[in-house]
Enzyme design. Structure first.
Site, PDB file in Angstrom:
ATOM      1  N   CYS A 186       0.805  -1.218   0.000  1.00  0.00           N
ATOM      2  CA  CYS A 186       0.000   0.000   0.000  1.00  0.00           C
ATOM      3  C   CYS A 186       0.841   1.272   0.000  1.00  0.00           C
ATOM      4  O   CYS A 186       0.541   2.219  -0.731  1.00  0.00           O
ATOM      5  CB  CYS A 186      -0.958  -0.012   1.168  1.00  0.00           C
ATOM      6  N   HIS A 232      -2.691   0.824   6.797  1.00  0.00           N
ATOM      7  CA  HIS A 232      -2.871   0.978   5.363  1.00  0.00           C
ATOM      8  C   HIS A 232      -2.480   2.396   4.982  1.00  0.00           C
ATOM      9  O   HIS A 232      -2.403   3.292   5.820  1.00  0.00           O
ATOM     10  CB  HIS A 232      -4.340   0.703   5.009  1.00  0.00           C
ATOM     11  N   ASP A 245      -7.935   4.623  -3.581  1.00  0.00           N
ATOM     12  CA  ASP A 245      -7.024   3.631  -3.012  1.00  0.00           C
ATOM     13  C   ASP A 245      -6.378   2.844  -4.134  1.00  0.00           C
ATOM     14  O   ASP A 245      -6.979   1.901  -4.665  1.00  0.00           O
ATOM     15  CB  ASP A 245      -7.785   2.693  -2.071  1.00  0.00           C
TER      16      ASP A 245
END
Lengths: 315, 656
Positions: B410, B454, B470
């Protein structure tokens, strides 16, 4: 109050014993009963009084009526332990020492004027009282059963006496004071003959074996938990009071209960009542308690009465 | 000067010292993970040495040696902590100095000091850690110390008797402790907030560099727990916002310090979510909330322009707060010039290939939104792989990632995506936080763990405002659905897979977590306001500390009275039986005839007293008194005699 259980033949005889003693010592039924209770409770007796009120007569009468063998030792300051206990004598014929038993080997020992003997002699006697045996030259000789010491002392004589210390006094179950007779009884005394002559005409009412049986029977008188509570409360009271030098010892407590049992037995009761404890309490505790301040208040018996009044009887 | 040698001790004489040492050792062990290893090791060694010495009857060191040792210990603590203040340094110092006290522990008083040190160490551990798992340890240590007190006070105590006595005493004290806990006035101030400087912080930090998040992945500890008031948002909406990062130096993302913007006015769209967050202490200033909180939950917490919740102080205690959040918003104001500049700045000269790619993509796209979509498509189709063990990146980290390694997690994707956006002058920023959370059906809450850490991106789109993107989701959609664990490399995942392997174990863990949550919510976080809440439930609504004080004093007195009553009752004789009651009643009846029974009178002497007043009753009264042989005598009398006592009536005086 005078009833002794008729169911028990020995107990019935005790009534006779009491009656016989009362004909010898006039006007002192309570003291006589206390003395008898003391012996039934396997305790040693200290009679404290001025000379001439019948201490020795009482002791003599007890021994005679109970049918026990008895000896009398007049304590003096030069009396030695061996004079009481006995000595080992070398026997030429057998080339060995033989122990010759002293006057203590008897069933009832009258120790007259015990406070005149030296502490060493006193302690020899008192040790024998506690252990109920005598040790001499490494051998232990048991004393006869039953074994009582009736000691007398004169409280007013100070010169050349050795007052018994507390630890020795504790070994006497009771201390009884006779006191002067009242006028009526004194007159009877004056009118009558020598009291000890009466004794010789009396037949023993009991025997040594019977005394042992009676002792066992007295020991079996029932004691309830509530009465134990009451007895403990009395003992605790003596330990709580700050004006007393020392409280009652556990041995005194045991003795108190035994004496109360004997008292109840003499009264013909199958169980001990608070009154029985109260009746014997002054005689049992008076010689063991001492005020810190000797001038404060009455003697030990007054103290005992104070204690009785202070402790409530549980309902 | 040497101390006199102690005589060799037998086992019995060794016992009080051994117990005192055990109590102290328990305190050391409770704290051994909070102090440097050498501290605890030294203390334990000294305990062992002291016990051996006592057994052998050897000499204890003299005054000079002890003084030198004490100086060395202080120096050691100073060298390690640079201070003697604070919880950690203080604990280490207490531990070492108490251990040195062992060298002069001879009398009972010294042994008591050792037990006291054990209790102090327990207190110190309690100040720092209050998790449910440690409660049994603390209780055991308290028990051990109290038992040691008993043994030290009287060597006649056997182990079993001492443990029993201490256990009983602690149980007796427990209600008092509960009363103190509930009613002792808690000051709103931070009396307990002891400075815990220099200790490792857990969770997210305010920087993000390659690898910073992956460290958290293997950390299964809960970060916070969330209980929604009504429906929970779908799993793919569970973005928990943490630090928002603006500054990039080509390698590390940082939070801009000293920048304060006014928060834009927002239009909130979609479902509002009301929920309560129970946050574990992070030792950081930010608080976590779902995507966009509508307002700050606490006066001490600032809702920043980038929708972060920022506390005034680092969080050292667990905290609970209620928030209202939206997952979709629309900006009602344009982005200010300063904000646009802040969020479009890139390090000069870095990542040239990325800049070029971004400009190409932007030129092809018609709008910023299209550009975002095109970039996401590029990531989806460019052969990118999600991995938690990426290769190391060079100086131009984004270039290396986008064109060479094409493998990362991430952090890499968020960093690369924001770089591409900024390269095309689209304002963008990195948001770190947590994604998802595990539903705990027992407690009815989500638990968000450190492993859920994250990073994602937000871009400013004209007409919509800041929009969450995202990029990891397009590369590894399973990350959103299943969490990170299935993607873990084996080395990191073994323990977690083991824990999650069986449904039974998972259920157990959830139960344990629910218990922990309850403990944390109701015990650890029981503060002034919770205390007022509790009192409010009892109808005490005045927020006055004095009332609390009185309540506390009353509770204390009440408990002491209860103990006194209990002690008094056990000392009291058994209640009277039927016969004794009947006798008491008889005495009352007889007491009306003459003077009442004096306390010291037994039945016979009382009968005599009665008889002097009523000679006519002599026979019946004596029959009762002597025939019964009661009270205080045998309990052998029958029920019928009790009835006889009971039924006795005083006849009228004869002839009068």
């Amino acid at each position: 109050m005078n009833a002794v259980s008729a169911a028990d033949p020995d107990a019935a005889t005790l009534g006779t014993v009491l009656g016989a003693l009362e004909t010898v010592i006039l006007g002192k039924p309570d003291q006589i009963r206390l003395c008898l209770a003391c012996l039934l409770a396997r305790g040693h007796l200290l009679i404290e009084d001025v000379p001439g009120v019948g201490k020795t007569t009482l002791a003599h009468a007890l021994a005679h009526v109970l049918g026990l063998a008895w000896q009398r030792v007049q304590f003096t300051s030069d009396l030695l332990p061996a004079d009481i206990i006995g000595v080992s004598i070398f026997d030429r014929a057998s080339q060995r020492f033989n122990f010759r038993q002293g006057p203590i080997f008897t069933q009832l020992l009258l120790a007259d004027e015990v406070n005149r003997a030296s502490p060493r002699t006193q302690s020899a006697l008192l040790e024998a009282m506690e252990e109920r045996q005598v040790s001499a030259d490494g051998t232990t000789y048991p004393l006869p059963e039953p074994f009582f010491v009736v000691a007398t002392q004169n409280p007013h004589e100070q010169l050349g006496t050795y007052a018994l210390p507390e630890s020795q006094l504790d070994r006497f179950l009771m201390r009884v004071t006779l006191g002067y007779p009242d006028a009526a009884h004194e007159r009877e005394l004056l009118r009558g003959g020598e009291r000890r002559e009466l004794l010789s005409r009396m037949a023993p009412a009991l025997s040594a074996a019977a005394v042992l049986r009676v002792q066992r029977a007295a020991r079996a008188v029932h004691v309830a938990d509530a009465l134990l509570d009451y007895t403990q409360a009395l003992i605790a009271r003596t330990r709580e009071r700050s004006d007393l030098k020392i409280g009652l010892s556990p041995r005194a407590g045991q003795g108190l209960l035994r004496a109360a049992q004997a008292w109840a037995y003499l009264a013909g009761r199958p169980a001990v009542l608070p009154e029985d404890v109260q009746a014997v309490l002054p005689a049992v505790v008076a010689h063991r308690l001492e005020r810190r301040d000797p001038t404060g208040g009455g003697d030990g018996e007054a103290l005992a009465r104070e204690i009785i009044r202070a402790v409530p009887v549980p309902p | 000067m040497a101390a006199a040698p102690a005589p060799p001790a037998d086992r019995a004489a060794l016992r009080p010292l051994a117990w005192a040492c055990a109590a102290f050792a328990g305190g050391v062990l409770l704290n051994c993970d909070r102090v440097p290893a050498w501290t605890a090791a030294t203390a334990l060694l000294l305990i062992a040495w002291r016990l051996t010495t006592e057994r052998a009857g050897a000499r204890l060191p003299g005054t000079v040696a002890r003084a030198l040792l004490a100086l060395a210990v202080v120096a050691g603590v100073l060298w390690r902590f640079h201070t003697l203040n604070g919880l950690a340094a203080g604990t280490a110092l207490l531990m070492l100095m108490s251990a040195l006290k062992l060298l002069e522990t001879r009398a009972r008083r010294d042994q008591l000091v050792m037990v006291g040190a054990g209790l102090f160490l327990l207190l110190s551990a309690c100040l720092d850690r209050q998790s449910l798992a440690r409660v049994p340890l603390y209780a055991l240590q308290a028990w051990l110390c109290c038992s040691a007190l008993a043994v030290v006070a009287s060597a006649g105590f056997g182990a079993r008797a001492a443990l029993r006595l201490a256990g009983r005493a602690l149980l007796l004290a427990l209600p008092l402790a509960v009363a103190l806990f509930l009613f002792f006035p808690r000051l709103a101030g931070a009396f307990w907030a002891i400075q815990r400087a220099g200790e490792a912080q857990t969770g997210l930090s305010d920087t993000m560099s390659p690898g910073s998040i992956v460290k958290l992945v293997a950390d299964y500890d809960p970060a916070f727990r969330v209980q929604f008031a009504a429906r929970a948002p779908p799993a793919e909406e569970l973005y928990w916002r943490g630090p928002v990062l603006h500054d990039f130096d080509g390698r590390t993302w940082r939070r801009t310090s000293g920048v304060f913007h006014l928060r834009q006015r927002l239009q909130y769209l979609g479902t509002p979510y009301r929920y309560r967050v129970a946050l574990e202490p992070t030792r950081q200033r930010w608080w976590f909330a779902l995507d966009t909180p509508a307002q700050s939950p606490d006066t001490n917490v600032l809702l920043t322009y980038d929708n972060q919740l920022l506390g005034a102080e680092p969080l050292t205690e667990p905290v609970s707060f209620d928030v209202l959040s939206y997952t979709r918003t629309r900006a009602l104001e344009p982005l200010g010039a300063f904000g646009r500049q802040q969020d479009t700045t890139l390090p000069p000269g870095a990542n040239p290939r990325s800049l070029e790619l971004a400009q190409t993509l932007r030129q092809r796209a018609g709008s910023d939104a299209d550009f975002v979509q095109a970039t996401l498509d590029y990531l989806r189709t460019g052969g990118f792989v999600y991995t938690l063990t990426p290769q190391a990146l060079g100086a131009d980290a984004v270039d290396d990632f986008l064109f060479d390694t094409r493998a990362g997690f991430c952090g890499h994707y968020a960093s690369a995506f924001v770089t591409l956006m900024r390269a095309a002058s689209v304002p963008a920023r990195v948001v770190t936080g947590y994604l998802g959370g595990e539903w705990n059906p027992i407690g009815g809450y989500f638990v968000v763990r450190q492993s859920d850490a994250h990073a994602w991106a937000e871009v400013w789109l004209q007409g919509r405002g800041w929009t969450r993107i995202d990029p990891t989701a397009v590369v590894a959609p399973e990350r959103l659905r299943r969490g990170v664990f299935d993607l873990l490399p084996d080395a990191l995942a073994t323990r977690v897979r083991l824990l999650r392997g069986s449904a039974w174990l998972t259920g157990l863990l959830q139960r344990w977590d629910a218990a922990n949550a309850w403990w944390s919510d109701h015990v650890v976080k029981f503060d002034y306001s919770a205390q007022l809440d509790l009192l409010g439930r009892f109808g005490i609504r005045s927020p006055d500390v004095r009332y609390l004080g009185w309540a506390f004093v009353l509770a204390l007195l009440g408990w002491l009275a209860l103990i006194a009553w209990h002690v008094g009752r056990s000392a009291r004789p058994a209640p009277p039986d039927a016969l004794a009651r009947a006798y008491t009643r008889l005495c009352h009846k007889l007491g009306r005839i003459g003077p009442p029974r004096a306390p010291h009178q037994g039945p016979l002497s009382f009968a005599a007293t009665v008889t002097t007043h009523r000679p006519d009753l002599k026979d019946s009264v004596y029959a009762l008194a002597t025939g019964l042989q009661r009270p205080s005598a045998g309990r052998r009398t029958s029920r019928s005699s009790g009835g006889r006592l009971h039924g006795w009536r005083c006849p009228a005086p004869s002839g009068g």
